[in-house]
Scaffold this motif. Structure first.
Motif, short mmCIF file in Angstrom:
data_model
loop_
_atom_site.label_atom_id
_atom_site.label_comp_id
_atom_site.label_asym_id
_atom_site.label_seq_id
_atom_site.Cartn_x
_atom_site.Cartn_y
_atom_site.Cartn_z
N VAL A 39 3.17 -11.35 -2.40
CA VAL A 39 3.71 -11.71 -3.71
C VAL A 39 2.77 -11.14 -4.76
O VAL A 39 1.55 -11.17 -4.57
N PRO A 40 3.28 -10.60 -5.85
CA PRO A 40 2.40 -10.04 -6.89
C PRO A 40 1.31 -11.02 -7.30
O PRO A 40 1.57 -12.20 -7.55
N GLY A 41 0.09 -10.53 -7.33
CA GLY A 41 -1.03 -11.35 -7.72
C GLY A 41 -1.66 -12.13 -6.58
O GLY A 41 -2.67 -12.83 -6.80
N GLY A 88 10.53 -19.61 -1.03
CA GLY A 88 9.13 -19.32 -0.72
C GLY A 88 8.95 -18.07 0.13
O GLY A 88 7.83 -17.59 0.29
N ASP A 89 10.05 -17.55 0.65
CA ASP A 89 9.98 -16.32 1.45
C ASP A 89 10.11 -15.07 0.60
O ASP A 89 9.99 -13.95 1.12
N THR A 90 10.35 -15.24 -0.68
CA THR A 90 10.48 -14.09 -1.58
C THR A 90 9.15 -13.34 -1.65
O THR A 90 8.12 -13.92 -1.98
N ALA A 91 9.20 -12.05 -1.34
CA ALA A 91 7.99 -11.23 -1.31
C ALA A 91 8.37 -9.80 -0.94
O ALA A 91 9.51 -9.53 -0.55
N VAL A 92 7.40 -8.92 -1.05
CA VAL A 92 7.53 -7.59 -0.47
C VAL A 92 7.00 -7.68 0.96
O VAL A 92 5.89 -8.15 1.17
N TYR A 93 7.79 -7.24 1.90
CA TYR A 93 7.43 -7.30 3.31
C TYR A 93 6.97 -5.93 3.79
O TYR A 93 7.62 -4.92 3.54
N TYR A 94 5.85 -5.94 4.50
CA TYR A 94 5.25 -4.72 5.01
C TYR A 94 5.16 -4.77 6.53
O TYR A 94 4.77 -5.81 7.09
N CYS A 95 5.47 -3.67 7.16
CA CYS A 95 5.22 -3.57 8.60
C CYS A 95 3.93 -2.80 8.80
O CYS A 95 3.58 -1.93 8.00
N GLY A 96 3.23 -3.14 9.86
CA GLY A 96 1.97 -2.49 10.15
C GLY A 96 1.82 -2.20 11.63
O GLY A 96 2.39 -2.91 12.47
N ALA A 97 1.07 -1.15 11.92
CA ALA A 97 0.72 -0.80 13.30
C ALA A 97 -0.77 -1.05 13.46
O ALA A 97 -1.58 -0.58 12.65
N SER A 98 -1.11 -1.77 14.51
CA SER A 98 -2.50 -2.20 14.65
C SER A 98 -3.41 -1.06 15.09
O SER A 98 -2.96 -0.01 15.56
N ASN A 99 -4.70 -1.29 14.95
CA ASN A 99 -5.68 -0.43 15.58
C ASN A 99 -5.50 -0.51 17.10
O ASN A 99 -4.94 -1.48 17.61
N TYR A 114 -2.21 1.24 10.00
CA TYR A 114 -1.16 1.94 9.28
C TYR A 114 -0.15 0.94 8.72
O TYR A 114 0.15 -0.08 9.36
N TRP A 115 0.40 1.30 7.55
CA TRP A 115 1.34 0.41 6.87
C TRP A 115 2.55 1.19 6.39
O TRP A 115 2.44 2.35 6.01
N GLY A 116 3.68 0.49 6.38
CA GLY A 116 4.87 1.04 5.75
C GLY A 116 4.82 0.80 4.26
O GLY A 116 3.89 0.18 3.73
N GLN A 117 5.84 1.25 3.56
CA GLN A 117 5.85 1.21 2.10
C GLN A 117 6.27 -0.14 1.55
O GLN A 117 6.11 -0.38 0.37
N GLY A 118 6.81 -1.01 2.37
CA GLY A 118 7.24 -2.32 1.90
C GLY A 118 8.70 -2.35 1.54
O GLY A 118 9.26 -1.36 1.05
N THR A 119 9.31 -3.50 1.76
CA THR A 119 10.70 -3.71 1.40
C THR A 119 10.81 -5.10 0.77
O THR A 119 10.24 -6.07 1.27
N LEU A 120 11.51 -5.17 -0.35
CA LEU A 120 11.56 -6.40 -1.15
C LEU A 120 12.62 -7.35 -0.62
O LEU A 120 13.79 -6.96 -0.45
N VAL A 121 12.21 -8.57 -0.42
CA VAL A 121 13.13 -9.65 -0.04
C VAL A 121 13.12 -10.67 -1.16
O VAL A 121 12.07 -11.19 -1.52
N THR A 122 14.29 -10.95 -1.70
CA THR A 122 14.41 -11.93 -2.77
C THR A 122 15.39 -13.01 -2.33
O THR A 122 16.53 -12.71 -1.98
N VAL A 123 14.91 -14.24 -2.34
CA VAL A 123 15.75 -15.37 -1.93
C VAL A 123 16.04 -16.20 -3.17
O VAL A 123 15.11 -16.70 -3.82
N SER A 124 17.29 -16.37 -3.49
CA SER A 124 17.69 -17.13 -4.67
C SER A 124 18.08 -18.55 -4.27
O SER A 124 18.58 -18.79 -3.17
N SER A 125 17.86 -19.45 -5.20
CA SER A 125 18.17 -20.87 -4.92
C SER A 125 19.62 -21.19 -5.21
O SER A 125 20.33 -20.43 -5.82
#
Length: 125
Positions: A39-41, A88-99, A114-125
């Motif tokens: 989440v930003p910040g 509370g699940d609203t965020a940018v989601y990143y996938c990663g590959a471990s060492n 390594y990380w992907g670029q992220g994909t935004l998930v927005t959950v509205s009430s």
């Protein structure tokens, strides 16, 4: 090495989304894969991880029982099925590959090379 995440979007609380991450450029079968969110910040936080053995998984307490991580080693993809989403699940989601050598479970940002670029998930009430 490239990781390409997709599947984010806008969904109402209680709904579902499925994220996917395609991996190219390395031996996919030799690394644990993970999903984090940010989440930003705030710091990037662990969501789920899956080992080379597709039967080994770990989740954060906040998503346990609602999210399911899976991987297809033949297609070099890892997915995150997210059910019963809340705001509370609203965020940018990143996938990663471990060492290549990580202590199980790899739940810290530093365990991933390594990380992907992220994909935004927005959950509205």
């Amino acid at each position: 090495v490239q990781l390409q995440a997709s599947g984010g979007g806008l969904v109402q609380a209680g709904g579902s989304l499925r994220l996917s991450c395609a991996v190219s450029g390395r031996s996919f079968n030799s690394a644990a894969m993970g999903w984090f969110r940010q989440v930003p910040g705030q710091e990037r936080e662990f969501v789920a991880t899956i080992g080379v053995d597709t039967g080994t998984t770990a989740y954060s307490n906040s998503v346990q029982g609602r999210f399911t991580i899976s991987r297809d080693n033949a297609k070099n993809t890892v997915s995150l099925q997210m059910n019963n989403l809340n705001t509370g699940d609203t965020a940018v989601y990143y996938c990663g590959a471990s060492n290549f050598k990580v202590r199980w479970p790899p739940t810290t940002v530093g365990a991933y090379a390594y990380w992907g670029q992220g994909t935004l998930v927005t959950v509205s009430s």
